[in-house]
Design a protein around this motif. Structure first.
Motif, PDB file in Angstrom:
ATOM      1  N   PRO A   1       0.823  -1.227   0.000  1.00  0.00           N
ATOM      2  CA  PRO A   1       0.000   0.000   0.000  1.00  0.00           C
ATOM      3  C   PRO A   1       0.844   1.259   0.000  1.00  0.00           C
ATOM      4  CG  PRO A   1      -0.874  -1.609   1.559  1.00  0.00           C
ATOM      5  CD  PRO A   1       0.451  -2.142   1.084  1.00  0.00           C
ATOM      6  N   GLN A   2       2.007   1.215   0.689  1.00  0.00           N
ATOM      7  CA  GLN A   2       2.881   2.386   0.733  1.00  0.00           C
ATOM      8  C   GLN A   2       3.438   2.710  -0.662  1.00  0.00           C
ATOM      9  OE1 GLN A   2       3.120  -0.295   2.679  1.00  0.00           O
ATOM     10  NE2 GLN A   2       2.840   0.411   4.804  1.00  0.00           N
ATOM     11  N   SER A   3       3.826   1.653  -1.394  1.00  0.00           N
ATOM     12  CA  SER A   3       4.354   1.872  -2.747  1.00  0.00           C
ATOM     13  C   SER A   3       3.274   2.406  -3.683  1.00  0.00           C
ATOM     14  CB  SER A   3       4.922   0.556  -3.302  1.00  0.00           C
ATOM     15  OG  SER A   3       6.047   0.141  -2.569  1.00  0.00           O
ATOM     16  N   VAL A   4       2.077   1.848  -3.577  1.00  0.00           N
ATOM     17  CA  VAL A   4       0.980   2.302  -4.419  1.00  0.00           C
ATOM     18  C   VAL A   4       0.658   3.773  -4.131  1.00  0.00           C
ATOM     19  CG1 VAL A   4      -1.477   2.009  -4.920  1.00  0.00           C
ATOM     20  CG2 VAL A   4      -0.007   0.000  -4.679  1.00  0.00           C
ATOM     21  N   HIS A   5       0.629   4.110  -2.833  1.00  0.00           N
ATOM     22  CA  HIS A   5       0.337   5.501  -2.456  1.00  0.00           C
ATOM     23  C   HIS A   5       1.407   6.447  -2.996  1.00  0.00           C
ATOM     24  CE1 HIS A   5      -0.935   8.936  -0.076  1.00  0.00           C
ATOM     25  NE2 HIS A   5       0.291   9.044   0.397  1.00  0.00           N
ATOM     26  N   ALA A   6       2.677   6.062  -2.826  1.00  0.00           N
ATOM     27  CA  ALA A   6       3.771   6.912  -3.308  1.00  0.00           C
ATOM     28  C   ALA A   6       3.670   7.106  -4.818  1.00  0.00           C
ATOM     29  CB  ALA A   6       5.118   6.310  -2.931  1.00  0.00           C
ATOM     30  N   PHE A   7       3.346   6.025  -5.538  1.00  0.00           N
ATOM     31  CA  PHE A   7       3.230   6.097  -6.984  1.00  0.00           C
ATOM     32  C   PHE A   7       2.076   6.997  -7.397  1.00  0.00           C
ATOM     33  CE2 PHE A   7       1.581   4.203 -11.017  1.00  0.00           C
ATOM     34  CZ  PHE A   7       2.641   4.568 -11.826  1.00  0.00           C
ATOM     35  N   GLN A   8       0.957   6.862  -6.722  1.00  0.00           N
ATOM     36  CA  GLN A   8      -0.204   7.698  -7.038  1.00  0.00           C
ATOM     37  C   GLN A   8       0.088   9.166  -6.765  1.00  0.00           C
ATOM     38  OE1 GLN A   8      -3.184   5.805  -4.603  1.00  0.00           O
ATOM     39  NE2 GLN A   8      -3.852   4.426  -6.246  1.00  0.00           N
ATOM     40  N   MET A   9       0.864   9.444  -5.734  1.00  0.00           N
ATOM     41  CA  MET A   9       1.208  10.831  -5.423  1.00  0.00           C
ATOM     42  C   MET A   9       2.129  11.418  -6.495  1.00  0.00           C
ATOM     43  SD  MET A   9      -0.488  11.666  -2.729  1.00  0.00           S
ATOM     44  CE  MET A   9       0.268  13.000  -1.790  1.00  0.00           C
TER      45      MET A   9
END
Length: 289
Positions: free
Chosen positions: A77-85
């Motif tokens: 989830p952290q990687s997905v969030h960082a990517f979306q940001m």
């Protein structure tokens, strides 16, 4: 060059393996490249391109992907969030403002949407709305240095550099080795037109130049800082560095020659001026032809 590109692909796959991440994103990206190439293959001369052909890259990665025990591991989830940001920030900066706001409407209160709108409103410009969006993000993620970077930038754009400095200082405190944050803090310090802040600006620019020594704008800012301190020889040397790294060898030669006359003979800076003169001189002559 093709060997280097292929080596980079393999290194990427090994890094994903070492960090227990799925290589499927890498693999699917090259599959997309291969499909796009196939659709326009009649235009591509494989002997005239410096990258391996898309299908060759897919084939080279196939064994690595098949052997990876993390092939089916989902992204965290952290990687997905960082990517979306990252996607949101780029969209806010790059897309036409109206398109960015359509993609991330006000009804979307997610962090990526607010981040994209903060960027888009900054460009519109509607700085008050941008300020509201970025402050809401800081409230949710008070340890994100890049939110404070945007806050500082907004204050500088609003002709309030003194208010931007604390925001940039917080960003630097959270991520002290990021050259762009150091350079941005120095820019705000110099924009305040306060000579007392020039030494701090120089210190920040020196940290930035440790990572990005060839950035012309950082050297330009260094010249402004030394000028604010009434240190003309170092201002000239910094201007020479800015022009040298920007490719203007004639101006690099001129300012390095000025700097050498005012610097202590034999000092490190005096020697650097000589280095620029020696390197830029022949190229300056060619540019003048």
């Amino acid at each position: 060059t093709r060997v280097q590109e292929s080596s980079a692909d393999q290194i990427a796959a090994r890094l994903l393996l070492a960090t227990h991440q799925s290589p499927m994103g890498l693999y699917s990206t090259f599959q997309r490249f291969a499909q796009e190439e196939a659709m326009t293959s009649f235009k591509v001369d494989p002997f005239a391109v410096d990258h391996p052909m898309g299908q060759d890259r897919v084939s080279a990665l196939q064994d690595v992907v098949d052997a990876s025990p993390y092939k089916d591991v989902p992204d965290s989830p952290q990687s997905v969030h960082a990517f979306q940001m990252v996607q949101a920030k780029l969209a806010g900066f790059i897309l036409p403002v109206n398109e960015a706001l359509r993609r991330y409407p006000v009804s979307d209160t997610s962090a990526p949407a607010r981040y994209a709108r903060a960027m888009a409103y900054m460009r519109k410009p509607d700085l008050q709305k941008s300020l509201a969006e970025i402050n809401s993000l800081i409230k949710d993620e008070p340890n994100n240095p890049y939110f404070y970077e945007v806050l500082g930038q907004l204050h500088v754009m609003m002709a309030q550099p003194a208010l931007g400095i604390p925001a940039y200082e917080t960003a630097v405190k959270l991520k002290p080795d990021a050259p762009q944050l150091r350079a941005a803090l120095a820019t705000a310090q110099l924009a305040s037109d306060n000579p007392a802040l020039a030494p701090a600006a120089i210190a920040n620019l020196k940290v930035a130049l440790l990572r990005e020594s060839e950035d012309p704008f950082t050297w330009y800012e260094m010249a402004q800082a030394y000028s604010l301190m009434k240190n003309q020889p170092m201002a000239d040397l910094s201007t020479a560095e800015s022009n040298y790294n920007g490719g203007n060898m004639r101006q690099a030669f001129v300012f390095a020659s000025r700097a050498r006359r005012g610097l202590p003979q034999g000092s490190v800076d005096w020697q650097r001026a000589n280095d620029i003169i020696g390197a830029a001189g022949p190229q300056a002559a060619q540019q003048g032809r």
